[in-house]
Scaffold this motif. Structure first.
Motif, PDB file in Angstrom:
ATOM      1  N   MET A  35       0.878  -1.302   0.059  1.00 11.66           N
ATOM      2  CA  MET A  35       0.087  -0.003  -0.013  1.00 11.66           C
ATOM      3  C   MET A  35       0.774   1.055   0.083  1.00 11.66           C
ATOM      4  O   MET A  35       1.948   1.327   0.749  1.00 11.66           O
ATOM      5  CB  MET A  35      -0.899  -0.001   1.140  1.00 11.66           C
ATOM      6  CG  MET A  35      -1.652   1.202   1.343  1.00 11.66           C
ATOM      7  SD  MET A  35      -2.800   1.592   0.034  1.00 11.66           S
ATOM      8  CE  MET A  35      -3.895   0.178   0.288  1.00 11.66           C
ATOM      9  N   LYS A  36       0.539   2.058  -0.895  1.00 14.53           N
ATOM     10  CA  LYS A  36       1.375   3.455  -0.852  1.00 14.53           C
ATOM     11  C   LYS A  36       0.844   4.451  -0.194  1.00 14.53           C
ATOM     12  O   LYS A  36      -0.215   4.968  -0.489  1.00 14.53           O
ATOM     13  CB  LYS A  36       1.299   3.809  -2.392  1.00 14.53           C
ATOM     14  CG  LYS A  36       1.924   2.897  -3.182  1.00 14.53           C
ATOM     15  CD  LYS A  36       1.902   3.457  -4.794  1.00 14.53           C
ATOM     16  CE  LYS A  36       2.804   2.459  -5.911  1.00 14.53           C
ATOM     17  NZ  LYS A  36       2.202   0.982  -5.794  1.00 14.53           N
ATOM     18  N   ASN A  37       1.441   4.683   0.991  1.00 13.87           N
ATOM     19  CA  ASN A  37       0.915   5.810   1.822  1.00 13.87           C
ATOM     20  C   ASN A  37       0.437   7.095   1.480  1.00 13.87           C
ATOM     21  O   ASN A  37      -0.355   7.839   1.618  1.00 13.87           O
ATOM     22  CB  ASN A  37       1.684   5.934   3.236  1.00 13.87           C
ATOM     23  CG  ASN A  37       1.657   4.560   4.105  1.00 13.87           C
ATOM     24  OD1 ASN A  37       0.693   3.922   4.249  1.00 13.87           O
ATOM     25  ND2 ASN A  37       2.754   4.322   4.610  1.00 13.87           N
ATOM     26  N   GLU A  38       1.484   7.455   0.244  1.00 13.72           N
ATOM     27  CA  GLU A  38       1.455   8.836  -0.249  1.00 13.72           C
ATOM     28  C   GLU A  38       0.006   8.952  -0.784  1.00 13.72           C
ATOM     29  O   GLU A  38      -0.573   9.882  -0.998  1.00 13.72           O
ATOM     30  CB  GLU A  38       2.660   9.102  -1.057  1.00 13.72           C
ATOM     31  CG  GLU A  38       2.869   8.195  -2.376  1.00 13.72           C
ATOM     32  CD  GLU A  38       3.812   6.951  -1.821  1.00 13.72           C
ATOM     33  OE1 GLU A  38       4.189   6.310  -2.749  1.00 13.72           O
ATOM     34  OE2 GLU A  38       3.864   6.734  -0.695  1.00 13.72           O
ATOM     35  N   SER A  39      -0.346   7.626  -1.556  1.00 12.55           N
ATOM     36  CA  SER A  39      -1.604   7.698  -2.467  1.00 12.55           C
ATOM     37  C   SER A  39      -2.847   8.071  -1.638  1.00 12.55           C
ATOM     38  O   SER A  39      -3.778   8.708  -1.939  1.00 12.55           O
ATOM     39  CB  SER A  39      -1.659   6.376  -3.176  1.00 12.55           C
ATOM     40  OG  SER A  39      -0.861   6.200  -4.219  1.00 12.55           O
ATOM     41  N   LEU A  40      -2.831   7.322  -0.258  1.00 15.11           N
ATOM     42  CA  LEU A  40      -3.887   7.456   0.856  1.00 15.11           C
ATOM     43  C   LEU A  40      -4.176   8.798   1.180  1.00 15.11           C
ATOM     44  O   LEU A  40      -5.120   9.562   1.183  1.00 15.11           O
ATOM     45  CB  LEU A  40      -3.630   6.549   1.815  1.00 15.11           C
ATOM     46  CG  LEU A  40      -3.852   5.222   1.679  1.00 15.11           C
ATOM     47  CD1 LEU A  40      -3.348   4.240   2.808  1.00 15.11           C
ATOM     48  CD2 LEU A  40      -5.213   4.774   1.376  1.00 15.11           C
ATOM     49  N   SER A  41      -2.894   9.542   1.263  1.00 10.21           N
ATOM     50  CA  SER A  41      -2.828  10.943   2.004  1.00 10.21           C
ATOM     51  C   SER A  41      -3.211  11.921   0.875  1.00 10.21           C
ATOM     52  O   SER A  41      -3.405  13.264   1.320  1.00 10.21           O
ATOM     53  CB  SER A  41      -1.482  11.268   2.266  1.00 10.21           C
ATOM     54  OG  SER A  41      -0.518  11.129   1.223  1.00 10.21           O
ATOM     55  N   LEU A  42      -3.364  11.602  -0.462  1.00 11.99           N
ATOM     56  CA  LEU A  42      -3.915  12.500  -1.243  1.00 11.99           C
ATOM     57  C   LEU A  42      -5.104  12.723  -1.385  1.00 11.99           C
ATOM     58  O   LEU A  42      -5.717  14.064  -1.556  1.00 11.99           O
ATOM     59  CB  LEU A  42      -3.601  12.004  -2.758  1.00 11.99           C
ATOM     60  CG  LEU A  42      -2.201  11.791  -3.503  1.00 11.99           C
ATOM     61  CD1 LEU A  42      -2.304  11.116  -4.835  1.00 11.99           C
ATOM     62  CD2 LEU A  42      -1.550  13.048  -3.572  1.00 11.99           C
ATOM     63  N   CYS A  43      -5.991  11.892  -0.838  1.00 14.15           N
ATOM     64  CA  CYS A  43      -7.368  12.204  -0.455  1.00 14.15           C
ATOM     65  C   CYS A  43      -7.603  13.408   0.674  1.00 14.15           C
ATOM     66  O   CYS A  43      -7.155  13.175   1.956  1.00 14.15           O
ATOM     67  CB  CYS A  43      -8.204  10.907  -0.019  1.00 14.15           C
ATOM     68  SG  CYS A  43      -9.848  11.087   0.298  1.00 14.15           S
ATOM     69  N   VAL A  44      -8.332  14.363   0.198  1.00  9.02           N
ATOM     70  CA  VAL A  44      -8.695  15.419   1.424  1.00  9.02           C
ATOM     71  C   VAL A  44      -9.979  15.366   1.920  1.00  9.02           C
ATOM     72  O   VAL A  44     -10.579  16.301   2.390  1.00  9.02           O
ATOM     73  CB  VAL A  44      -8.359  16.750   0.808  1.00  9.02           C
ATOM     74  CG1 VAL A  44      -6.823  16.978   0.315  1.00  9.02           C
ATOM     75  CG2 VAL A  44      -9.260  16.995  -0.585  1.00  9.02           C
ATOM     76  N   LYS A  45     -10.498  14.292   1.628  1.00 17.50           N
ATOM     77  CA  LYS A  45     -11.989  13.907   2.098  1.00 17.50           C
ATOM     78  C   LYS A  45     -13.098  14.883   1.512  1.00 17.50           C
ATOM     79  O   LYS A  45     -13.828  15.402   2.200  1.00 17.50           O
ATOM     80  CB  LYS A  45     -12.047  13.926   3.414  1.00 17.50           C
ATOM     81  CG  LYS A  45     -11.014  12.980   4.140  1.00 17.50           C
ATOM     82  CD  LYS A  45     -11.400  11.320   3.739  1.00 17.50           C
ATOM     83  CE  LYS A  45     -10.269  10.504   4.553  1.00 17.50           C
ATOM     84  NZ  LYS A  45      -8.590  10.851   4.080  1.00 17.50           N
ATOM     85  N   CYS A  46     -12.971  15.450   0.268  1.00 16.65           N
ATOM     86  CA  CYS A  46     -13.718  16.523  -0.122  1.00 16.65           C
ATOM     87  C   CYS A  46     -15.258  16.010  -0.549  1.00 16.65           C
ATOM     88  O   CYS A  46     -16.335  16.867  -0.344  1.00 16.65           O
ATOM     89  CB  CYS A  46     -13.285  17.177  -1.532  1.00 16.65           C
ATOM     90  SG  CYS A  46     -13.041  16.152  -2.888  1.00 16.65           S
ATOM     91  N   GLY A  47     -15.230  14.524  -0.740  1.00 16.48           N
ATOM     92  CA  GLY A  47     -16.755  13.982  -0.848  1.00 16.48           C
ATOM     93  C   GLY A  47     -16.874  14.154  -2.507  1.00 16.48           C
ATOM     94  O   GLY A  47     -18.308  13.937  -2.584  1.00 16.48           O
ATOM     95  N   THR A  48     -16.355  14.610  -3.281  1.00 14.57           N
ATOM     96  CA  THR A  48     -16.819  14.809  -4.419  1.00 14.57           C
ATOM     97  C   THR A  48     -17.046  13.219  -5.247  1.00 14.57           C
ATOM     98  O   THR A  48     -18.138  13.159  -6.062  1.00 14.57           O
ATOM     99  CB  THR A  48     -15.605  15.188  -5.457  1.00 14.57           C
ATOM    100  OG1 THR A  48     -15.143  16.758  -5.374  1.00 14.57           O
ATOM    101  CG2 THR A  48     -16.053  15.496  -7.142  1.00 14.57           C
TER     102      THR A  48
END
Length: 399
Positions: free
Chosen positions: A1-14
């Motif tokens: 799992m790439k942690n940097e990929s997970l952190s890209l999500c800012v939970k905007c909900g789009t």
């Protein structure tokens, strides 16, 4: 799992606006940002793989709708594939899914499965355990390798040759559509190679987390494709899922094209405008694996606008809910998404008048799901592959 990929999500909900699972269930765990939150907790050690965690991971169609609208370009499909792979490595995969993936990894297993699905009646007790059995599916005919040769030459002035990768559904279920594709291309000056030694593209295995089997299948198929280097100009498919797998997960010696791309972008085929739409009213369902995975949209729309009275359908890009094994192991949810899509289709054809109505798509998986959804909701609109529409118009005499 790439942690940097997970952190890209800012939970905007789009992603909530397009996710078919969320739009049916309304559950935060069903949408991409919800799953990412769960995975962040999992990989931070705040939780562990549990039945509930796996349930949330499995309740994803892998349609790519979230990626399609994400303003941060979060690679969610890669994230979900990695998470499911970890679950498989940890032994968190059901025996039923193991058996299903094993069956479709070889041609004999797929052939037997399609026959079994047709023979077992819907009222049998197996319906509860194998939801796909009680769906409307085409009766399996003769396998493609028994009705088409390894090479079909062009019938007109030869332009070039292609290798056609039919995929499992075209090879064993929608064989007439596969034959129509070969006929259409031959008439347009394209010779067609078929390699019946190829196997499943492996996409179901990849999205289920069984990367080992996917690698085996992709290596096998890639080696088979290499034999056509210097003989064929392109690899062509008419299955959106296979096209996505070949384009995005294989390293091949030739360019891969969806049939719509070949007809419009390469051959620049024009079918001529019909002033009355040839008495045919069409709407197009954009397969997720074609629109969102391959960015193919305008090509089928151009073809249909020349062959029929075509109008874009509201919700044309809304997932039909098939998702391969998702429709089997998340059968109830798959049908709920399909019901939502069926209502969109019904509304779209409400103003079609007396013309013959046809819902067109360009993926056999979508054809299966849409046919089942429409029949279950008593909406009497046939579903056809765009190749079938082209073939039928070529066959009909015109003034």
């Amino acid at each position: 799992m790439k942690n940097e990929s997970l952190s890209l999500c800012v939970k905007c909900g789009t992603c909530r606006t397009m996710c078919p699972v969320f739009r049916v269930t309304g559950e935060e765990g069903g949408v991409a940002r919800g799953k990412i939150s769960i995975l962040q907790a999992l990989y931070n050690g705040d939780t562990r793989f549990s039945e509930e965690t796996l349930d949330f991971l499995n309740r994803c169609v892998t349609c790519g709708s979230c990626e399609f609208v994400c303003p941060r370009d979060v690679p969610f499909l890669e994230i979900i594939e990695d998470a499911r792979e970890k679950a498989v490595d940890d032994g968190q995969i059901s025996l039923a899914k193991k058996i299903a993936l094993k069956l479709i990894s070889g041609n004999k297993g797929i052939k037997g499965t399609t026959k079994l699905a047709h023979l077992i009646p819907g009222e049998s007790g197996l319906n509860f355990k194998i939801p796909l059995i009680n769906r409307h599916i085409p009766k399996p005919g003769k396998p493609l390798d028994s009705i088409l040769p390894d090479y079909s030459p062009s019938t007109g002035r030869k332009v070039f040759d292609v290798v056609y990768f039919p995929g499992c559904a075209m090879r064993y279920l929608y064989t007439d559509t596969a034959k129509h594709l070969v006929t259409v291309l031959n008439r347009l000056g394209v010779g067609v190679y078929l390699d019946f030694g190829q196997k499943c593209c492996g996409f179901p295995h990849l999205t289920a987390g069984d990367r080992k089997t996917f690698n085996t299948l992709s290596t096998h198929n890639s080696d088979r494709f290499s034999a056509f280097k210097g003989k064929a100009d392109y690899i062509v498919t008419a299955c959106a899922t296979c096209g996505s797998a070949l384009k995005n997960n294989y390293n091949l010696p030739m360019k891969v094209l969806d049939i719509n791309e070949l007809l419009v972008d390469v051959l620049d085929v024009h079918f001529g405008e019909r002033t009355d739409g040839n008495g045919l009213a069409t709407r197009f369902h954009h397969p997720c694996h074609l629109l969102k995975h391959q960015q193919v949209k305008t090509q089928p729309e151009r073809i249909l606008s020349e062959l029929s009275d075509y109008e874009e359908m509201a919700g044309s890009d809304f997932c039909c809910g098939f998702g391969g094994s998702f429709s089997v192991f998340e059968g109830k949810l798959s049908r709920q998404i399909g019901d939502k899509k069926a209502k969109m289709v019904k509304q779209s054809f409400a103003e079609a008048g007396i013309k013959k109505e046809v819902l067109v798509t360009s993926c056999p998986g979508c054809m299966l799901q849409l046919t089942d959804s429409l029949k279950r909701n008593e909406i009497h609109v046939p579903v056809k592959h765009i190749i079938d529409i082209i073939f039928e118009q070529m066959e009909e005499p015109h003034d």
